[in-house]
Design a protein around this motif. Structure first.
Motif, PDB file in Angstrom:
ATOM      1  N   MET A  95       0.853  -1.186   0.000  1.00  0.00           N
ATOM      2  CA  MET A  95       0.000   0.000   0.000  1.00  0.00           C
ATOM      3  C   MET A  95       0.887   1.234   0.000  1.00  0.00           C
ATOM      4  N   ALA A  96       0.860   1.992  -1.102  1.00  0.00           N
ATOM      5  CA  ALA A  96       1.781   3.111  -1.268  1.00  0.00           C
ATOM      6  C   ALA A  96       1.324   4.358  -0.534  1.00  0.00           C
ATOM      7  N   ASN A  97       0.063   4.414  -0.123  1.00  0.00           N
ATOM      8  CA  ASN A  97      -0.441   5.617   0.523  1.00  0.00           C
ATOM      9  C   ASN A  97      -1.564   5.237   1.483  1.00  0.00           C
ATOM     10  N   ARG A  98      -2.316   6.226   1.964  1.00  0.00           N
ATOM     11  CA  ARG A  98      -3.302   5.963   3.014  1.00  0.00           C
ATOM     12  C   ARG A  98      -4.712   5.719   2.483  1.00  0.00           C
ATOM     13  N   LEU A  99      -4.865   5.431   1.203  1.00  0.00           N
ATOM     14  CA  LEU A  99      -6.204   5.230   0.650  1.00  0.00           C
ATOM     15  C   LEU A  99      -6.656   3.775   0.700  1.00  0.00           C
ATOM     16  N   GLY A 100      -5.781   2.865   1.014  1.00  0.00           N
ATOM     17  CA  GLY A 100      -6.110   1.447   0.924  1.00  0.00           C
ATOM     18  C   GLY A 100      -7.183   0.995   1.887  1.00  0.00           C
ATOM     19  N   ASN A 101      -7.406   1.750   2.956  1.00  0.00           N
ATOM     20  CA  ASN A 101      -8.427   1.362   3.922  1.00  0.00           C
ATOM     21  C   ASN A 101      -9.751   2.081   3.715  1.00  0.00           C
ATOM     22  N   GLU A 102      -9.858   2.847   2.632  1.00  0.00           N
ATOM     23  CA  GLU A 102     -11.097   3.560   2.342  1.00  0.00           C
ATOM     24  C   GLU A 102     -12.126   2.620   1.711  1.00  0.00           C
ATOM     25  N   THR A 103     -13.392   3.053   1.676  1.00  0.00           N
ATOM     26  CA  THR A 103     -14.452   2.259   1.048  1.00  0.00           C
ATOM     27  C   THR A 103     -14.810   2.776  -0.339  1.00  0.00           C
ATOM     28  N   SER A 104     -14.495   4.017  -0.648  1.00  0.00           N
ATOM     29  CA  SER A 104     -14.839   4.594  -1.945  1.00  0.00           C
ATOM     30  C   SER A 104     -14.071   3.906  -3.069  1.00  0.00           C
ATOM     31  N   PRO A 105     -14.770   3.371  -4.087  1.00  0.00           N
ATOM     32  CA  PRO A 105     -14.050   2.783  -5.224  1.00  0.00           C
ATOM     33  C   PRO A 105     -13.109   3.781  -5.894  1.00  0.00           C
ATOM     34  N   TYR A 106     -13.483   5.046  -5.930  1.00  0.00           N
ATOM     35  CA  TYR A 106     -12.623   6.058  -6.545  1.00  0.00           C
ATOM     36  C   TYR A 106     -11.319   6.202  -5.768  1.00  0.00           C
ATOM     37  N   LEU A 107     -11.398   6.291  -4.458  1.00  0.00           N
ATOM     38  CA  LEU A 107     -10.180   6.408  -3.664  1.00  0.00           C
ATOM     39  C   LEU A 107      -9.343   5.137  -3.765  1.00  0.00           C
ATOM     40  N   LEU A 108      -9.992   3.998  -3.776  1.00  0.00           N
ATOM     41  CA  LEU A 108      -9.253   2.740  -3.876  1.00  0.00           C
ATOM     42  C   LEU A 108      -8.522   2.611  -5.206  1.00  0.00           C
ATOM     43  N   GLN A 109      -9.069   3.235  -6.265  1.00  0.00           N
ATOM     44  CA  GLN A 109      -8.377   3.224  -7.557  1.00  0.00           C
ATOM     45  C   GLN A 109      -7.004   3.886  -7.464  1.00  0.00           C
ATOM     46  N   HIS A 110      -6.827   4.774  -6.494  1.00  0.00           N
ATOM     47  CA  HIS A 110      -5.576   5.527  -6.347  1.00  0.00           C
ATOM     48  C   HIS A 110      -4.691   4.988  -5.225  1.00  0.00           C
ATOM     49  N   ALA A 111      -5.072   3.845  -4.633  1.00  0.00           N
ATOM     50  CA  ALA A 111      -4.353   3.350  -3.463  1.00  0.00           C
ATOM     51  C   ALA A 111      -2.941   2.884  -3.780  1.00  0.00           C
ATOM     52  N   SER A 112      -2.681   2.548  -5.043  1.00  0.00           N
ATOM     53  CA  SER A 112      -1.335   2.089  -5.401  1.00  0.00           C
ATOM     54  C   SER A 112      -0.532   3.154  -6.143  1.00  0.00           C
ATOM     55  N   ASN A 113      -1.061   4.362  -6.232  1.00  0.00           N
ATOM     56  CA  ASN A 113      -0.285   5.451  -6.840  1.00  0.00           C
ATOM     57  C   ASN A 113       0.970   5.736  -6.021  1.00  0.00           C
ATOM     58  N   PRO A 114       2.057   6.150  -6.650  1.00  0.00           N
ATOM     59  CA  PRO A 114       3.229   6.574  -5.874  1.00  0.00           C
ATOM     60  C   PRO A 114       3.021   7.890  -5.131  1.00  0.00           C
ATOM     61  N   VAL A 115       1.960   8.632  -5.470  1.00  0.00           N
ATOM     62  CA  VAL A 115       1.626   9.833  -4.695  1.00  0.00           C
ATOM     63  C   VAL A 115       1.195   9.401  -3.299  1.00  0.00           C
ATOM     64  N   HIS A 116       1.717  10.067  -2.290  1.00  0.00           N
ATOM     65  CA  HIS A 116       1.351   9.729  -0.914  1.00  0.00           C
ATOM     66  C   HIS A 116       0.008  10.382  -0.584  1.00  0.00           C
TER      67      HIS A 116
END
Length: 685
Positions: free
Chosen positions: A1-22
C-alpha cells in the motif's frame, strides 16, 4: 500500500491506493499534518466514472517524477466528490472563481488553513496543445509558496471571504406567484433546440427538471409550446445514442447537439430522474413508447445497479479495456453474424449501423427515424416489427453482456437512492409493475436498517457492510420525498411516519431560522471554511428545492400549515435565482407550481386492494396529476386523533352502499364525495 487510501471504502479512492503519490483521505490526521509541516495542500477531487480523472491518474499520479514533487512539497489529499459533496461545492466555487469554469478532475491548492489560493481542473503532465503542464503548475505553486507566500495568503483570504458570501442567501420577501413560472417558461422556450431537442447547444444534458417544468406548465397554459417541447425532448433522447437501446438506461450526456455520441458513463441519479420523467411523459400523453423507455430504464437499474442488500449502486464507468465506449459500440459484421443476413441488415439500417460507423470506426445504436416511421415507409406492421426487433435486441444484449463490462462504483448513496426509490414507486403504479414497488421498498428498508447512526441520524454512504459520513440536506430531502411517494403507493403508515421523522430532523439540523432556507450541511457537521445553502440544480435537484417539495407534499397530507410556511420561505430565498437563472432552478419552480396551485388532496375511504377503489387508484396513478396528494384507508380503520393523518380524514364518512368513496379538495374547498366508480369517470371526461 503506497499511501493511506487502501483502507477507504470509496471505489474512486481505492483506484488511487497504489499510486506513488502519498495520498491521504480528507481526515483530521491529514489536515493536522499540513499545519504541522507548514505545507500547502494539493486537493484532488473526482469520481470513479470520470474519464478525465482516469486520464490524469495515469498520466500524472502514476508518474514517479510528479509523485516525488507532490510528496516532497505538498500534503496530497484525494476526495471522492460523491462521498463529500460539501467539499466539492466549496472548492468548485473556488475553481470557477479562479478560472471561469469548473469540472473534474478538480485540482485545488490550499493553505494549511484550507483556504484556496490556486486551482484548475485537468492538466496534462507536460505542456501540450496550449495547456500548461502539471509539472509547470507544481513548480509555479511551489515558487509562490516559498517566495511569495504573503501574496498567496492574501489571495486565499479573499477567496475564503468570497466563498462564505456565495454560500449565503436570505429570505427575499418576494411574493411567490405564477409570474415565476411564466418568466421561466419564456426563457426555456428561448433556448430550446426545436430541431434536435434539448436546452442550449452541445454538450447536451438531459435537463429532467426543465422537462418537468414544461410538462407542468402545459397544464397551466395549454396554448403554449410547453408540451411540444417536453415531448420532443423526450423523443429525441430516447431515439439517440445517449439511450442504451439494448440494456436500457441513459448515459451521462451527449457530446454533440443531436444526442448521438454519449459520454458513456451511466449514473444512478440520471437514470432515476429520467425514469420518473418518462413516467410523467407517459401519464401526460398516453404514449406507450415513453412507458417502454421508463420500464427499460427501471429494469436497467434493477438488473445492473442493484446491490444484493437492495440498495442502488452509483455508476458504471465510460471505459472498458482502456477505451471509452468500447462495451457499447458495434461493428456491422458483428450484428450480421449474430442475427443473420436478412435480420442483421434490417437491424443495421434501422439502428444506424454502417461499415464506416458513426463513432471512431464503430457504431453507436440509435434511431434516425422512429420504428413506426420506418415500418410505414416499408409497408410493415409496426407492432410486428417492434416485436421482432425486441427479440433481436435481446440477442445482442446477451452477446454484449459477455463482453468485459465497464467498472462499477458500487457504493450506495442515500440521496441518489431517494431519487430512484421515488421513481420506482411512481412507475409501479403508472406501469402496473409490482416488482418496481417491491424494489423501492426493499431499498428504503435497507437504508433505514443499515444507514442510520446510533442516534437515528442518516449516514450518507454505504459499501461492503460499512456505512459512514454524516448525511447532507439532499439525503434527508430526497429520502423523505421518496417515503411520501411510497406512502401514496402503499398507504402503509410506516412510510409516512418515516417521512415525518426525516423532515423533522431536516428542519432541526439544516434550517436557517434567521435568514430562511436550508444549509447543505447539518449544524453539527465538520466545520469547513464555508457553509453553503444549496440552491442551484446541477445534475440532481438542489437540496433546498427538494426540501420545499417534500414540505409542501407533507403539509398537504398532514394539514400542517407550518410545513407549508417553511417551504414558502425556502422559495422566497431562491426567488432571485429563479428569476435570474430559471434553467438552474427547475426543481424549485416545480415547488412553485405546486404552491401556486391548483393542488389537490384526494382522500379515499375504501379497500385499496380490491373492487372499485382499486380500479380508481389504478386509473389515478396512470393520470398526470403532478400537484395531487393521495391518502386512503378502509372505513373500518380511520386514523385516531393522535395520527398525523387525522386532519385529512376528519369528518369523512363513506357513502352508503358504495364500494369506495372519494373526496377531492382543492384550494381549501372540498367537492361533494363521490363513489369510486363516479371518480373513475371524472378522470376521463
Amino acid at each position: 500500500m503506497a499511501n493511506r487510501l487502501g483502507n477507504e471504502t470509496s471505489p474512486y479512492l481505492l483506484q488511487h491506493a497504489s499510486n506513488p503519490v502519498h495520498w491521504r483521505p480528507w481526515d483530521a490526521a491529514a489536515l493536522a499534518e499540513a499545519v504541522e509541516a507548514d505545507k500547502p495542500i494539493f486537493l484532488s477531487i473526482g469520481y470513479s466514472a470520470c474519464h478525465w480523472c482516469h486520464v490524469m491518474e495515469h498520466e500524472s499520479f502514476e508518474n514517479q517524477a510528479i509523485a516525488d514533487v507532490l510528496n516532497e512539497y505538498f500534503i496530497s489529499i484525494k476526495v471522492d466528490r460523491e462521498e463529500r459533496p460539501d467539499l466539492d461545492q466549496i472548492y468548485m466555487n473556488a475553481v470557477q472563481m479562479l478560472t471561469g469554469r469548473g469540472g473534474w478532475p478538480m485540482s485545488v491548492f490550499l493553505t494549511p488553513q484550507l483556504k484556496p489560493f490556486f486551482g484548475g481542473t485537468y492538466w496534462p503532465p507536460t505542456a501540450r496543445t496550449g495547456m500548461p503542464g502539471f509539472d509547470q503548475v507544481l513548480r509555479a505553486v511551489i515558487d509562490a509558496w516559498e517566495n511569495r507566500r504573503a501574496i498567496a495568503l492574501e489571495q486565499s483570504e479573499k477567496f475564503a471571504e468570497r466563498l462564505q458570501e456565495i454560500g449565503q442567501a436570505q429570505d427575499s420577501g418576494e411574493t411567490i406567484g405564477i409570474e415565476f413560472l411564466d418568466q421561466a417558461f419564456q426563457y426555456l422556450e428561448s433556448i430550446y433546440d426545436f430541431r434536435f431537442g434539448g436546452f442550449g447547444g452541445a454538450p447536451k444534458f438531459p435537463h429532467t427538471m426543465d422537462i418537468d417544468v414544461c410538462l407542468r406548465y402545459s397544464r397551466r397554459r395549454p396554448d403554449s409550446r410547453a408540451l411540444e417541447m417536453a415531448v420532443h425532448h423526450l423523443d429525441q433522447m430516447a431515439r439517440g445514442g445517449i439511450y442504451d437501446h439494448l440494456g436500457g438506461g441513459f448515459a451521462r450526456y451527449s457530446v454533440d447537439a443531436r444526442w448521438l455520441v454519449p459520454h458513456f458513463e451511466k449514473m444512478l441519479y440520471d437514470n432515476a430522474l429520467l425514469a420518473g420523467t418518462y413516467v410523467d411523459g407517459y401519464r401526460a400523453t398516453g404514449r406507450a413508447d415513453f412507458a417502454r423507455v421508463a420500464r427499460e430504464t427501471c429494469d436497467y437499474v434493477l438488473n445492473y445497479l442493484t446491490d444484493e442488500s437492495g440498495g442502488f449502486q452509483s455508476a458504471e464507468d465510460a471505459d472498458s479495456e482502456g477505451e471509452e465506449g468500447k462495451f457499447y459500440v458495434w461493428k456491422r459484421a458483428e450484428i450480421i453474424a449474430a442475427l443473420g443476413e436478412v435480420k442483421g441488415y434490417r437491424f443495421c439500417e434501422i439502428y444506424d449501423v454502417s461499415e464506416s460507423g458513426n463513432f471512431e470506426g464503430s457504431s453507436i445504436l440509435n434511431l434516425p427515424q422512429s420504428i413506426e416511421d420506418w415500418a410505414a415507409a416499408h409497408n410493415l406492421d409496426a407492432a410486428e416489427l417492434r416485436s421482432e426487433l425486441d427479440s433481436e435486441r435481446a440477442t445482442l444484449l446477451r452477446i454484449r453482456d459477455d463482453r468485459i463490462r465497464p467498472s462499477k462504483d458500487d457504493k450506495v448513496l442515500v440521496s441518489w437512492n431517494g431519487l430512484m426509490i421515488d421513481s420506482l414507486a411512481k412507475a409501479a403504479g403508472a406501469l402496473n409493475e409490482p416488482k418496481y414497488l417491491a424494489a423501492a421498498e426493499k431499498a428504503a428498508d435497507f437504508i433505514f436498517d443499515s444507514m442510520l447512526d446510533s442516534s437515528g441520524r442518516l449516514l450518507h454512504t454505504y459499501r461492503h457492510g460499512v456505512a459512514k459520513l454524516t448525511a447532507y440536506l439532499d439525503d434527508y430531502a430526497n429520502l423523505a420525498n421518496a417515503c411520501v411517494t411510497l406512502y401514496e403507493a402503499t398507504f402503509d403508515d410506516r412510510w409516512l411516519e418515516r417521512a415525518i421523522d426525516l423532515t423533522n430532523l431536516m428542519i432541526r439540523h439544516f434550517a436557517d431560522p434567521v435568514d430562511g432556507g436550508f444549509y447543505f450541511t447539518a449544524d453539527d457537521h465538520e466545520q469547513l471554511i464555508a457553509r453553503n445553502k444549496d440552491l442551484y440544480d446541477n445534475s440532481v435537484p438542489s437540496g433546498n428545492s427538494m426540501a420545499a417539495v417534500v414540505l409542501l407534499r407533507l403539509g398537504a397530507l398532514l394539514g400542517n400549515t407550518d410545513l407549508v410556511d417553511e417551504a414558502q420561505t425556502a422559495m422566497r430565498v431562491a426567488a432571485p435565482l429563479m428569476k435570474k437563472h430559471p434553467s438552474a432552478t427547475g426543481q424549485m419552480l416545480t415547488a412553485v407550481d405546486r404552491y401556486v396551485g391548483p393542488a389537490r388532496e384526494v382522500v379515499i375511504l375504501g379497500d385499496a386492494t380490491s373492487g372499485a377503489t382499486r380500479d380508481f387508484l389504478t386509473e389515478l396513478r396512470r393520470t398526470y396529476t403532478p400537484n395531487s396528494v393521495i391518502a386512503c384507508t378502509s372505513p373500518d380503520s380511520l386514523p385516531d386523533d393522535d395520527s398525523p393523518l387525522a386532519p385529512i380524514f376528519a369528518g369523512k364518512a363513506p357513502l352508503p352502499g358504495s364500494d369506495g368513496t372519494v373526496f377531492v379538495c382543492e384550494n381549501f374547498a372540498c367537492q361533494r364525495p363521490v363513489t369510486a366508480e363516479e371518480a373513475i369517470a371524472s378522470l376521463h371526461p
